[in-house]
Scaffold this motif. Structure first.
Motif, short mmCIF file in Angstrom:
data_model
loop_
_atom_site.label_atom_id
_atom_site.label_comp_id
_atom_site.label_asym_id
_atom_site.label_seq_id
_atom_site.Cartn_x
_atom_site.Cartn_y
_atom_site.Cartn_z
N ARG A 46 0.86 -1.18 0.00
CA ARG A 46 0.00 0.00 0.00
C ARG A 46 0.90 1.23 0.00
O ARG A 46 1.83 1.34 0.81
CB ARG A 46 -0.89 -0.03 1.24
CG ARG A 46 -2.01 0.96 1.24
CD ARG A 46 -2.96 0.70 2.39
NE ARG A 46 -3.64 -0.59 2.27
CZ ARG A 46 -4.62 -0.99 3.07
NH1 ARG A 46 -5.05 -0.19 4.04
NH2 ARG A 46 -5.18 -2.18 2.91
N GLU A 47 0.63 2.17 -0.89
CA GLU A 47 1.49 3.33 -1.03
C GLU A 47 0.71 4.62 -0.84
O GLU A 47 -0.47 4.71 -1.19
CB GLU A 47 2.16 3.36 -2.42
CG GLU A 47 1.19 3.48 -3.57
CD GLU A 47 1.88 3.67 -4.91
OE1 GLU A 47 3.13 3.68 -4.96
OE2 GLU A 47 1.17 3.82 -5.92
N LEU A 48 1.42 5.62 -0.31
CA LEU A 48 0.78 6.91 -0.12
C LEU A 48 0.61 7.60 -1.47
O LEU A 48 1.52 7.65 -2.28
CB LEU A 48 1.64 7.80 0.78
CG LEU A 48 1.04 9.18 1.02
CD1 LEU A 48 -0.09 9.11 2.04
CD2 LEU A 48 2.09 10.18 1.45
N VAL A 49 -0.57 8.16 -1.67
CA VAL A 49 -0.84 8.97 -2.86
C VAL A 49 -0.73 10.44 -2.50
O VAL A 49 -0.06 11.21 -3.20
CB VAL A 49 -2.24 8.65 -3.40
CG1 VAL A 49 -2.58 9.57 -4.58
CG2 VAL A 49 -2.33 7.19 -3.81
N ALA A 50 -1.36 10.84 -1.41
CA ALA A 50 -1.34 12.24 -0.99
C ALA A 50 -1.74 12.31 0.47
O ALA A 50 -2.45 11.44 0.97
CB ALA A 50 -2.29 13.09 -1.83
N ALA A 51 -1.26 13.35 1.14
CA ALA A 51 -1.61 13.56 2.55
C ALA A 51 -1.72 15.05 2.81
O ALA A 51 -1.12 15.86 2.11
CB ALA A 51 -0.58 12.92 3.47
N ILE A 52 -2.49 15.38 3.84
CA ILE A 52 -2.74 16.78 4.15
C ILE A 52 -2.81 16.95 5.66
O ILE A 52 -3.35 16.11 6.38
CB ILE A 52 -4.05 17.24 3.47
CG1 ILE A 52 -4.26 18.75 3.62
CG2 ILE A 52 -5.26 16.46 4.00
CD1 ILE A 52 -5.39 19.28 2.73
N THR A 53 -2.25 18.05 6.14
CA THR A 53 -2.31 18.34 7.56
C THR A 53 -3.71 18.83 7.96
O THR A 53 -4.53 19.15 7.09
CB THR A 53 -1.27 19.39 7.95
OG1 THR A 53 -1.45 20.56 7.11
CG2 THR A 53 0.14 18.86 7.77
N SER A 54 -3.94 18.93 9.26
CA SER A 54 -5.26 19.32 9.74
C SER A 54 -5.65 20.72 9.27
O SER A 54 -6.82 20.98 8.97
CB SER A 54 -5.31 19.25 11.26
OG SER A 54 -4.30 20.08 11.83
N SER A 55 -4.67 21.61 9.17
CA SER A 55 -4.96 22.98 8.72
C SER A 55 -5.09 23.08 7.22
O SER A 55 -5.59 24.07 6.69
CB SER A 55 -3.83 23.91 9.17
OG SER A 55 -2.62 23.55 8.51
N SER A 66 4.37 10.08 -8.65
CA SER A 66 3.61 9.57 -9.78
C SER A 66 2.30 10.32 -10.01
O SER A 66 1.70 10.19 -11.08
CB SER A 66 3.32 8.09 -9.58
OG SER A 66 2.59 7.88 -8.39
N VAL A 67 1.86 11.11 -9.03
CA VAL A 67 0.58 11.80 -9.19
C VAL A 67 0.72 13.32 -9.16
O VAL A 67 -0.26 14.03 -9.34
CB VAL A 67 -0.43 11.36 -8.11
CG1 VAL A 67 -0.59 9.84 -8.11
CG2 VAL A 67 -0.06 11.87 -6.74
N LYS A 68 1.92 13.81 -8.92
CA LYS A 68 2.12 15.26 -8.87
C LYS A 68 1.70 15.90 -10.18
O LYS A 68 2.02 15.44 -11.26
CB LYS A 68 3.59 15.57 -8.59
CG LYS A 68 4.00 15.38 -7.14
CD LYS A 68 5.47 15.73 -6.93
CE LYS A 68 5.86 15.51 -5.48
NZ LYS A 68 7.31 15.76 -5.24
N LEU A 80 -9.86 13.84 -2.60
CA LEU A 80 -8.75 13.58 -3.51
C LEU A 80 -9.29 13.80 -4.92
O LEU A 80 -10.12 13.04 -5.42
CB LEU A 80 -8.21 12.17 -3.37
CG LEU A 80 -6.99 11.85 -4.23
CD1 LEU A 80 -5.78 12.68 -3.77
CD2 LEU A 80 -6.65 10.36 -4.21
N HIS A 81 -8.82 14.88 -5.55
CA HIS A 81 -9.23 15.22 -6.90
C HIS A 81 -8.23 14.58 -7.85
O HIS A 81 -7.04 14.90 -7.80
CB HIS A 81 -9.24 16.74 -7.09
CG HIS A 81 -10.00 17.48 -6.03
ND1 HIS A 81 -11.33 17.84 -6.18
CD2 HIS A 81 -9.64 17.91 -4.80
CE1 HIS A 81 -11.72 18.47 -5.09
NE2 HIS A 81 -10.73 18.52 -4.23
N MET A 82 -8.72 13.71 -8.70
CA MET A 82 -7.84 12.97 -9.59
C MET A 82 -8.17 13.33 -11.04
O MET A 82 -9.28 13.09 -11.51
CB MET A 82 -8.02 11.46 -9.38
CG MET A 82 -7.82 11.03 -7.93
SD MET A 82 -7.82 9.25 -7.70
CE MET A 82 -9.51 8.87 -8.14
#
Length: 123
Positions: A44-53, A62-64, A80-82
């Motif tokens: 399982r790989e990370l695609v994107a992550a975001i902080t609470s703020s 690969s998705v940038k 997550l907008h793809m």
């Protein structure tokens, strides 16, 4: 924290999808949230992550430029907008939350997981 992922489906290459991760629980709005994906036989790989703020975000190389992550804390939802989807984006997508620290790529750092949502991109 309970997480509910939705929005997956079948789309043609070049198309777009928006995944949603609805969180519930007292601390859900303060959690770092990540979107991961997994295909059979692979980690399982990370695609994107975001902080609470929402200020800090992290993306897999690969998705940038194609995917973007955002959150609406009033709705306790992370998106997550793809865009410009490719067949290699086909996977089960999971959202996950961690209650302390900042964005990280390690799945072991996330405390809570939602069920997956299937994304299939046809060529």
């Amino acid at each position: 924290v309970q997480l509910q992922a939705s929005g997956g489906g079948l789309v043609q290459a070049g198309g777009s999808l928006r995944l949603s991760c609805a969180a519930s629980g007292r601390t859900s709005s303060s959690a770092v949230v990540g979107w991961f994906r997994q295909v059979p036989g692979k980690e399982r790989e990370l695609v994107a992550a975001i902080t609470s703020s929402g200020v800090r975000k992290s993306y897999a190389d690969s998705v940038k430029g194609r995917f973007s992550i955002s959150r609406d804390n009033a709705k306790n939802t992370v998106y997550l907008h793809m865009n410009s989807l490719k067949p290699e984006d086909t996977a089960v997508y999971y959202c996950a939350a961690r209650l302390s620290g900042t964005v990280t790529r390690r799945k072991e750092d996330y405390d809570y997981w939602g069920q997956g949502t299937q994304v299939t991109v046809s060529s």
